[in-house]
Enzyme design. Structure first.
Site, PDB file in Angstrom:
ATOM      1  N   GLY A  11     -49.440  88.083 -58.099  1.00  0.00           N
ATOM      2  CA  GLY A  11     -49.185  89.393 -58.143  1.00  0.00           C
ATOM      3  C   GLY A  11     -48.883  90.257 -56.999  1.00  0.00           C
ATOM      4  N   LYS A  75     -36.974 104.173 -42.646  1.00  0.00           N
ATOM      5  CA  LYS A  75     -36.694 103.330 -41.496  1.00  0.00           C
ATOM      6  C   LYS A  75     -35.055 103.015 -41.363  1.00  0.00           C
ATOM      7  CE  LYS A  75     -37.301  98.382 -40.500  1.00  0.00           C
ATOM      8  NZ  LYS A  75     -37.872  97.102 -40.608  1.00  0.00           N
TER       9      LYS A  75
HETATM   10  C1  LIG Z   1     -48.152  88.912 -40.181  1.00  0.00           C
HETATM   11  C2  LIG Z   1     -46.949  89.050 -41.568  1.00  0.00           C
HETATM   12  C3  LIG Z   1     -46.273  90.045 -41.118  1.00  0.00           C
HETATM   13  C4  LIG Z   1     -45.304  90.446 -42.403  1.00  0.00           C
HETATM   14  N1  LIG Z   1     -44.564  91.584 -42.029  1.00  0.00           N
HETATM   15  C5  LIG Z   1     -43.628  91.597 -42.968  1.00  0.00           C
HETATM   16  C6  LIG Z   1     -42.393  92.748 -42.976  1.00  0.00           C
HETATM   17  O1  LIG Z   1     -42.506  93.645 -42.170  1.00  0.00           O
HETATM   18  N2  LIG Z   1     -41.629  92.864 -44.142  1.00  0.00           N
HETATM   19  C7  LIG Z   1     -41.518  91.838 -45.036  1.00  0.00           C
HETATM   20  O2  LIG Z   1     -40.534  91.911 -45.643  1.00  0.00           O
HETATM   21  N3  LIG Z   1     -42.379  90.893 -44.942  1.00  0.00           N
HETATM   22  C8  LIG Z   1     -43.273  90.791 -44.151  1.00  0.00           C
HETATM   23  N4  LIG Z   1     -44.184  89.704 -44.313  1.00  0.00           N
HETATM   24  C9  LIG Z   1     -44.048  88.752 -45.498  1.00  0.00           C
HETATM   25  C10 LIG Z   1     -44.743  89.808 -46.663  1.00  0.00           C
HETATM   26  O3  LIG Z   1     -46.087  89.974 -46.332  1.00  0.00           O
HETATM   27  C11 LIG Z   1     -44.496  88.821 -48.054  1.00  0.00           C
HETATM   28  O4  LIG Z   1     -43.288  88.085 -48.055  1.00  0.00           O
HETATM   29  C12 LIG Z   1     -44.784  89.518 -49.076  1.00  0.00           C
HETATM   30  O5  LIG Z   1     -45.862  90.069 -49.148  1.00  0.00           O
HETATM   31  C13 LIG Z   1     -44.956  88.791 -50.532  1.00  0.00           C
HETATM   32  O6  LIG Z   1     -45.896  87.986 -50.440  1.00  0.00           O
HETATM   33  P1  LIG Z   1     -46.184  86.999 -51.696  1.00  0.00           P
HETATM   34  O7  LIG Z   1     -46.100  87.946 -52.931  1.00  0.00           O
HETATM   35  O8  LIG Z   1     -45.409  85.735 -51.854  1.00  0.00           O
HETATM   36  O9  LIG Z   1     -47.844  86.343 -51.634  1.00  0.00           O
HETATM   37  P2  LIG Z   1     -49.131  87.010 -51.583  1.00  0.00           P
HETATM   38  O10 LIG Z   1     -49.119  88.603 -51.189  1.00  0.00           O
HETATM   39  O11 LIG Z   1     -49.946  86.372 -50.759  1.00  0.00           O
HETATM   40  O12 LIG Z   1     -49.490  86.984 -53.301  1.00  0.00           O
HETATM   41  C14 LIG Z   1     -50.125  85.768 -53.719  1.00  0.00           C
HETATM   42  C15 LIG Z   1     -50.408  85.971 -55.018  1.00  0.00           C
HETATM   43  O13 LIG Z   1     -50.643  84.805 -55.798  1.00  0.00           O
HETATM   44  C16 LIG Z   1     -51.972  84.945 -56.479  1.00  0.00           C
HETATM   45  N5  LIG Z   1     -52.509  83.484 -56.582  1.00  0.00           N
HETATM   46  C17 LIG Z   1     -52.762  82.836 -55.781  1.00  0.00           C
HETATM   47  N6  LIG Z   1     -53.075  81.496 -56.243  1.00  0.00           N
HETATM   48  C18 LIG Z   1     -53.323  81.719 -57.544  1.00  0.00           C
HETATM   49  C19 LIG Z   1     -53.965  81.142 -58.523  1.00  0.00           C
HETATM   50  N7  LIG Z   1     -54.238  79.813 -58.330  1.00  0.00           N
HETATM   51  N8  LIG Z   1     -54.048  81.735 -59.690  1.00  0.00           N
HETATM   52  C20 LIG Z   1     -53.603  82.969 -60.135  1.00  0.00           C
HETATM   53  N9  LIG Z   1     -53.173  83.740 -59.130  1.00  0.00           N
HETATM   54  C21 LIG Z   1     -53.002  83.225 -57.734  1.00  0.00           C
HETATM   55  C22 LIG Z   1     -52.957  85.794 -55.684  1.00  0.00           C
HETATM   56  O14 LIG Z   1     -53.795  86.515 -56.400  1.00  0.00           O
HETATM   57  C23 LIG Z   1     -51.800  86.782 -55.418  1.00  0.00           C
HETATM   58  O15 LIG Z   1     -51.515  87.916 -56.213  1.00  0.00           O
HETATM   59  C24 LIG Z   1     -45.172  89.489 -43.383  1.00  0.00           C
HETATM   60  C25 LIG Z   1     -45.825  88.412 -43.397  1.00  0.00           C
HETATM   61  C26 LIG Z   1     -47.008  88.156 -42.359  1.00  0.00           C
HETATM   62  C27 LIG Z   1     -47.749  86.974 -42.422  1.00  0.00           C
END
Ligand SMILES: Cc1cc2nc3c(=O)[nH]c(=O)nc-3n(C[C@H](O)[C@H](O)[C@H](O)COP(=O)(O)OP(=O)(O)OC[C@H]3O[C@@H](n4cnc5c(N)ncnc54)[C@H](O)[C@@H]3O)c2cc1C
Length: 498
Positions: A11, A75
């Site tokens: 999420g 932006k």
């Molecule tokens: C330093 C940095 C800067 C960034 N800056 C930018 C930016 O400026 N612009 C941009 O577009 N992107 C940027 N990003 C990338 C961006 O943060 C991510 O692409 C975006 O937040 C999506 O993350 P996600 O949803 O894939 O993962 P996450 O936010 O890590 O979410 C993972 C989810 O999985 C769930 N989960 C994990 N394991 C389990 C399990 N076993 N059971 C149930 N739930 C589980 C967690 O609870 C969480 O809800 C940046 C990333 C980094 C590292």
């Protein structure tokens, strides 16, 4: 087509964006999103490309509805400060390219061409593109109704608030939300995933699973074991230290990316704070030294908290494997210099929905999808690598190693070779199949911004200065008069009843 039963694991921004796009494409599908309350989202990722604007348009949510709730700002692009001391200017802007730029693009391209031939003509990217002009004036990229050009722009937003907002709307639109940790995964005899089993003992079955579990890759890596191709040879950064600072009275309409000793620092102006993060290479700088450098830069005191993050740059070999598609950090990550991660999330989901509707997951379809997504990711990678290759900083081992790095992807070599041989850049990009999010003007911004030109070889000739000939400066100044200050637009949004 009969919509599949879908379970999204995770999420974060990727999970909720996926839920919305699938709900929109498949209004009758049963969609469940499961996220662990005790596994935090990454909590960064607060700058977007114009793809996020398109996302909100597709799912039918107005800016006035979501922006105030997420303390969002507009932006118009990114400003790069201090990346190329040998360039004739200390910084340049890479704005989002808009429809208006059709009137000035030729002057920019022709001047760059003449500058590549050695003529001393203006080539600073800020002088040619409307988004750069708007950023310089602190204006919102919102054209009034009488100004008939479509604007492309992105946003800055609070990632946690955006996630919560998207969750609330998704649930109101029928997405089932389960707050539980996935502890086991059951599989069919053929190897497909059958169900996710939560810590509450519930087995959530589906035909299609979306792995949005972040860097953990709970399905794509831990269950399906799809290999990860690292980009570490091309991109050295693998860590960040992050800290907020108080808001500024008139937030800028641009992200600022400032080169530091062993990486760079973002500054993202939101309505209630400024987000800052120093992205660096752990092989060249320790976490302690990076934190010290960031604290000094931002004027933080001991009581101010910072957060450290590690990341892995690269991509999965395949994003769609069996009945699982990986979206977001689980599918890979390129460092955030051009804030492209959510753009790739949106691309991935849109492409997936299209491919799924056509073939429902035949091996051929999966192959075509994976190839497309890999090309998109690598197109972004090459543009980011170019920043590091073209830097003229020499003040640390880190910058010297970047400039000396010969591990360059072939498409990037082709682009650089074309540019320095004074060839046709648009043609080089066409040869690469237009996979990249970054078009000809973006490449001109980058190459001109770094001052990547041969020495001036002749006395100035005024007959080749298309910037002056076509009076681009007056044109942009006139256009900019149509746009309001960002703070006026944000104040009007906030004043509207909820
Ligand atoms: C330093 C940095 C800067 C960034 N800056 C930018 C930016 O400026 N612009 C941009 O577009 N992107 C940027 N990003 C990338 C961006 O943060 C991510 O692409 C975006 O937040 C999506 O993350 P996600 O949803 O894939 O993962 P996450 O936010 O890590 O979410 C993972 C989810 O999985 C769930 N989960 C994990 N394991 C389990 C399990 N076993 N059971 C149930 N739930 C589980 C967690 O609870 C969480 O809800 C940046 C990333 C980094 C590292």
């Amino acid at each position: 087509m009969t919509p599949p039963r879908v379970v999204i694991l995770g999420g974060g921004s990727a999970g909720w964006i996926t839920a919305h796009l699938m709900r929109h494409a498949w209004p009758d599908a049963a969609i469940t999103l499961v996220e662990a309350p005790d596994i935090a989202t990454i909590g960064v990722g607060e700058g977007s490309t114009p793809t996020l604007k398109r996302f909100f348009e597709v799912i039918g949510i107005a800016e006035a509805e979501w922006m105030p709730r997420c303390h969002a700002t507009y932006k118009a692009g990114i400003r790069f400060d201090g990346w190329s001391p040998a360039a004739p200017w200390p910084s340049y802007r890479h704005p989002f390219i808009t429809q208006v730029d059709v009137h000035t693009r030729e002057a920019f391209v022709l001047n760059c061409r003449n500058r590549r031939l050695g003529h001393d003509v203006p080539v600073h990217p800020d002088a040619f593109l409307l988004g750069a002009r708007l950023s310089a004036e602190g204006k919102a990229p919102i054209a009034p109704p009488h100004f008939p050009f479509r604007m492309e722009y992105g946003y800055h937003f609070d990632a946690a608030l955006l996630g919560a907002f998207l969750r609330d709307v998704a649930v109101a639109r029928g997405v089932v939300h389960r707050a539980a940790r996935v502890e086991q995964v059951t599989r069919h005899a053929n190897g497909d995933v059958a169900a996710l089993v939560t810590d509450a003992g519930e087995a959530i079955a589906a035909e299609l699973f979306v792995d949005c579990s972040g860097f953990a890759g709970r399905l794509i890596e831990q269950v399906l074991d799809v290999p990860f191709h690292g980009f570490g040879d091309h991109l050295f950064n693998d860590a960040a230290v992050v800290a907020p600072t108080p808001p500024v009275a008139a937030p800028a309409t641009e992200t600022v990316a400032t080169a530091l000793s062993n990486g760079w620092c973002w500054s993202i102006p939101l309505q209630h704070r400024v987000g800052n993060g120093y992205v660096y290479a752990s092989a060249f700088q320790s976490a302690e030294a990076a934190e010290t450098e960031l604290r000094a830069r931002l004027g933080l005191v001991d009581a101010d908290e910072v957060r450290h993050l590690r990341f892995r740059v690269g991509r999965r070999a395949r994003h769609w494997e069996r009945n699982v598609v990986a979206v977001g950090l689980s599918q890979g990550f390129i460092e955030p210099l051009e804030a492209t991660a959510l753009h790739l999330v949106l691309n991935t989901v849109e492409q997936f929905i299209g491919h799924y509707a056509r073939g429902k997951g035949t091996a051929k379809d999966r192959g075509a999808f994976n190839e497309t997504i890999n090309a998109r990711i690598e197109g972004v990678r090459d543009y980011i690598v170019a920043h590091y290759k073209l830097t003229t900083r020499t003040d640390s081992d880190y910058w010297r190693a970047n400039a000396a790095n010969v591990a360059l992807p072939d498409p990037l070599l082709d682009i650089l070779d074309t540019w320095f041989r004074r060839g046709d850049l648009a043609e080089a990009l066409r040869r690469q199949g237009n996979a990249s999010h970054f078009g000809e003007l973006s490449w001109h911004c980058l190459l001109a911004g770094y001052g990547a030109f041969p020495p001036v070889s002749e006395a100035p000739r005024d007959d080749v200065d298309f910037h002056a000939q076509r009076d681009v400066a007056a044109f942009l100044a006139g256009c900019a008069l149509n746009y309001p200050a960002q703070r006026e637009v944000l104040a009007a949004q906030s004043a509207r009843p909820a």
